[in-house]
Design a protein around this motif. Structure first.
Motif, mmCIF file in Angstrom:
data_model
loop_
_atom_site.group_PDB
_atom_site.id
_atom_site.type_symbol
_atom_site.label_atom_id
_atom_site.label_comp_id
_atom_site.label_asym_id
_atom_site.label_seq_id
_atom_site.Cartn_x
_atom_site.Cartn_y
_atom_site.Cartn_z
ATOM 1 N N ASN A 188 0.854 -1.181 0.000
ATOM 2 C CA ASN A 188 0.000 0.000 0.000
ATOM 3 C C ASN A 188 0.892 1.233 0.000
ATOM 4 O OD1 ASN A 188 -3.011 -0.775 0.469
ATOM 5 N ND2 ASN A 188 -1.855 -2.117 1.845
ATOM 6 N N GLY A 189 0.666 2.133 -0.942
ATOM 7 C CA GLY A 189 1.481 3.333 -1.013
ATOM 8 C C GLY A 189 0.944 4.297 -2.049
ATOM 9 N N ASN A 190 1.758 5.248 -2.439
ATOM 10 C CA ASN A 190 1.373 6.277 -3.398
ATOM 11 C C ASN A 190 2.369 6.333 -4.542
ATOM 12 O OD1 ASN A 190 -0.885 7.364 -1.851
ATOM 13 N ND2 ASN A 190 0.672 8.139 -0.447
ATOM 14 N N VAL A 191 1.835 6.554 -5.732
ATOM 15 C CA VAL A 191 2.647 6.833 -6.913
ATOM 16 C C VAL A 191 2.180 8.182 -7.427
ATOM 17 C CG1 VAL A 191 3.322 6.101 -9.210
ATOM 18 C CG2 VAL A 191 2.879 4.375 -7.441
ATOM 19 N N GLY A 192 2.910 9.223 -7.073
ATOM 20 C CA GLY A 192 2.450 10.569 -7.368
ATOM 21 C C GLY A 192 1.189 10.868 -6.572
ATOM 22 N N ASP A 193 0.128 11.273 -7.273
ATOM 23 C CA ASP A 193 -1.149 11.565 -6.619
ATOM 24 C C ASP A 193 -2.079 10.360 -6.563
ATOM 25 O OD1 ASP A 193 -0.387 14.219 -6.287
ATOM 26 O OD2 ASP A 193 -1.196 14.819 -8.243
#
Length: 386
Positions: A188-193
């Motif tokens: 679980n995480g973010n790639v850009g927005d």
């Protein structure tokens, strides 16, 4: 007045009563204190009643006159648990209740267990029983018993307040195995927005006296899913959520009483695309399951899809939906395919953030004229989480 003929197992009634009791008597301060502790207890309850308002079987109908003891025309609303509606009103096919316990041993280690009881099977069954260990902020290993993440709502398809329908479309949601014992690696995480979650999972499952198979065969059928492996990817950016899934498994069905011993290689692909704005939303999902019966040299391919749109008007949410399921067989002499299409209208009223009442009309068409017939179904539900 509607005459409701109900046969609900005592264990289901007992768990339902306990769920309502806990949800009503727990004061806010106690709930807040419990949420901050290492042990959390939560639960869900859905009381669902319905009946076929009218139905028919065409003159060239080729299917059974009864499905799991229910006279046809009839409507299968829950394939995994053999939930079938007839022209007699009933609470049995889809009512359910569950309790979940989450224990956080430390900052990295968590244990989760969930018991659920249903109107079709009053015996409480273990739905979840796994431990999770966080490798870091983004990665986690989970080992134990979980729900097969085949569909968008798989992880919470028993939680009625989490979606607009009475229940997720049975054209997609419902096979002989819904859980697995194994392991998964999750991110679980973010790639850009964009918020991203993905997992790789593997395991197996054995279902004794399968309720799903009772829709087709008399006696006790044992279902085994081995070498189950798959991966899913979900991305969310603003109002748009997209989810992809691939899964494969070796499936075997055995029924000594009727001499059944069938094995197939299963492959599944799916995509869900959802839009959710402040007042209106669109839900869509497409899947294709393919079973290759190598010993008998034939295949069955089953594409299915659903699409629906809803509008939030204060506490009210009207929702319209259309769904199709269509099988294709490479050998009609060995397997006669089934196909259905269904349109529905649901009206939901939120009693609060944790409970809702829904009413739904479904028009189901038995396209291949060989399983249940055509029917118009009315259902009403009360859903609650605590």
């Amino acid at each position: 007045m509607m005459d409701i003929s109900v046969t609900v197992p005592k264990t289901l009634l007992g768990l339902a009563a306990a769920s309502i009791f806990l949800g009503l008597i727990t004061p806010v301060s106690a709930q807040e204190e419990k949420s901050n502790s290492d042990l959390k207890i939560s639960g869900f309850l859905s009381i669902v009643g319905g009946k076929i308002l009218n139905g028919n079987m065409d003159a060239n109908y080729l299917g059974p006159s009864q499905i799991n003891g229910s006279n046809c025309p009839c409507y299968t609303a829950d394939w995994s648990n053999a939930g079938v509606y007839t022209d007699s009103a009933s609470l049995t096919p889809e009512s359910r209740v569950g309790i979940q316990i989450t224990y956080k041993m430390n900052a990295n280690t968590t244990f989760v267990g969930q018991l659920a009881s249903r109107g079709t099977d009053g015996t409480p069954n273990v739905q979840w029983a796994y431990g999770g260990y966080k490798l870091n902020q983004n990665w986690e290993i989970q080992v134990g018993r979980k729900r097969i993440p085949l569909y968008y709502y798989s992880d919470f398809q028993d939680i009625g307040v989490s979606y607009p329908w009475i229940s997720p479309p049975p054209e997609l949601y419902g096979w002989e195995a819904t859980n697995y014992n194994g392991a998964s690696l999750r991110y679980n995480g973010n790639v850009g927005d964009t918020n991203v979650s993905t997992s790789i999972f593997m395991g197996s499952e054995k279902v004794k006296d399968s309720l799903y198979q009772k829709l087709y065969y008399p006696g006790k059928t044992e279902v085994t899913w081995k070498n189950l492996i798959g991966a899913d990817l979900e991305a969310n950016n603003g109002p748009l959520t997209t989810r992809l899934i691939y899964m494969q498994a070796d499936v075997r069905n055995q029924n000594i009483e009727i001499g059944l011993d069938s094995s197939a290689a299963l492959n599944a692909l799916g995509i869900a695309i959802n839009l959710d704005f402040e007042n209106w939303f669109v839900l869509s999902e497409v899947t294709q399951l393919k079973r290759e019966f190598k010993a008998n040299q034939y295949t069955v391919t089953a594409p299915a899809f659903t699409i629906g749109a809803g509008w939030r008007i204060g506490q009210w949410t009207p929702f319209i939906n259309y769904a199709e399921y269509s099988e294709k067989s490479s050998d009609l002499a060995q397997y006669l395919p089934q196909s259905y299409k269904r349109s529905s209208l649901t009206l939901r009223y939120d009693l609060g953030s944790s409970s809702a009442i829904k009413a739904q009309i479904d028009r189901n068409t038995d396209v291949t004229n060989n399983f249940g017939g055509n029917s118009t179904l009315f259902r009403i539900s009360y859903d609650r989480v605590f």
